[in-house]
Design an enzyme around this catalytic site. Sequence first.
Site, PDB file in Angstrom:
ATOM      1  N   THR A  90     -13.406   5.271   6.454  1.00  0.00           N
ATOM      2  CA  THR A  90     -14.074   4.701   5.290  1.00  0.00           C
ATOM      3  C   THR A  90     -13.853   3.194   5.273  1.00  0.00           C
ATOM      4  O   THR A  90     -13.151   2.632   6.116  1.00  0.00           O
ATOM      5  CB  THR A  90     -13.515   5.288   3.976  1.00  0.00           C
ATOM      6  OG1 THR A  90     -12.173   4.810   3.779  1.00  0.00           O
ATOM      7  CG2 THR A  90     -13.494   6.808   4.000  1.00  0.00           C
TER       8      THR A  90
ATOM      9  N   TYR B 176       0.833  -1.209   0.000  1.00  0.00           N
ATOM     10  CA  TYR B 176       0.000   0.000   0.000  1.00  0.00           C
ATOM     11  C   TYR B 176       0.866   1.257   0.000  1.00  0.00           C
ATOM     12  O   TYR B 176       0.631   2.189  -0.782  1.00  0.00           O
ATOM     13  CB  TYR B 176      -0.930  -0.006   1.208  1.00  0.00           C
ATOM     14  CG  TYR B 176      -1.802   1.223   1.305  1.00  0.00           C
ATOM     15  CD1 TYR B 176      -2.832   1.442   0.396  1.00  0.00           C
ATOM     16  CD2 TYR B 176      -1.606   2.175   2.306  1.00  0.00           C
ATOM     17  CE1 TYR B 176      -3.637   2.570   0.467  1.00  0.00           C
ATOM     18  CE2 TYR B 176      -2.403   3.309   2.395  1.00  0.00           C
ATOM     19  CZ  TYR B 176      -3.418   3.496   1.472  1.00  0.00           C
ATOM     20  OH  TYR B 176      -4.214   4.627   1.550  1.00  0.00           O
TER      21      TYR B 176
ATOM     22  N   LYS C 155       1.213   4.342  -2.944  1.00  0.00           N
ATOM     23  CA  LYS C 155       0.985   5.767  -2.681  1.00  0.00           C
ATOM     24  C   LYS C 155       2.215   6.608  -2.987  1.00  0.00           C
ATOM     25  O   LYS C 155       2.108   7.764  -3.408  1.00  0.00           O
ATOM     26  CB  LYS C 155       0.535   5.967  -1.231  1.00  0.00           C
ATOM     27  CG  LYS C 155      -0.857   5.397  -0.951  1.00  0.00           C
ATOM     28  CD  LYS C 155      -1.899   6.040  -1.861  1.00  0.00           C
ATOM     29  CE  LYS C 155      -3.294   5.510  -1.651  1.00  0.00           C
ATOM     30  NZ  LYS C 155      -4.288   6.168  -2.518  1.00  0.00           N
TER      31      LYS C 155
END
Length: 272
Positions: A191, A154, A158
């Site tokens: 989220t 991850y 990014k």
Amino acid sequence: MGYEISRHLVSLDMHVIIAGNEEEEGLAAVKKIQEELNQGKVEFMYLDLASLTSVRQFVQRYNAKGLPLHVLVNNAGVMLVPERRTEDGFELHFGLNYLGHFLLTNLLLGALRKTGKPGKCSRIVIMSSATHYGGRLTLDDLQGRLCYSSHAAYAQSKLALLLLSYHLQEQLLVRGDPVTVNAVDPGMVDTALYDNLCSPAQVAKKPFAKLLFRTPAEGASTAIYAAAASELEGIGGLYLYNGRKTESSALSYDKRLQTKLWKQSCALVGLK
């Protein structure tokens, strides 16, 4: 956050196309925005960023509409998922978070260039994350085959998005194109991205979510700022957090690494 960004841009009288791989969810978002605002244009188009074929098909359908393209917000992503591959064989974080957006952005550059004008540039907004500060890019193992870690995968995706943002902005500036690129960090937002935390972490997160995490509307604010703020007209190459320019990691400014990743990405997605 995608919903909040879309809703706000529609409220600014923009014609918004929500692109996503969940048709039912996308159509529900369109209906909700229409009911809430009772104005503006918003529609859904299918796009699976984990499929290079789907990205190309989406761009073909979009171009067939003959619409201008003033703002492209690259907001989709997955986080901390167990090791999985896209249909093209790429590690999922790298393939969806980065490569899908890389191809989408490149294929839409023609529409962005055509729409932008001096004094009214088209804008590309790329969603990065503070996680990039811990990211490392291993060019000979971008797929994490040697040693897979969901956190590392991850963070790498990014960081790759930031390298893309800075390199593309420099290319556009050299060409004199009326298009700007900025990256944003939404902060820690409550989220579904965190659904892949391990069970103990999920339990520990819940009591503190309202204290430590931003709401999706709060998380969307910087992306909305990058997409629409008049003071950012003609300005690109920024990393924005809380609506302000922030320094990203030293590695993200490495021009040699930016160029190498760009060339390797073009080869992976079949761009010249």
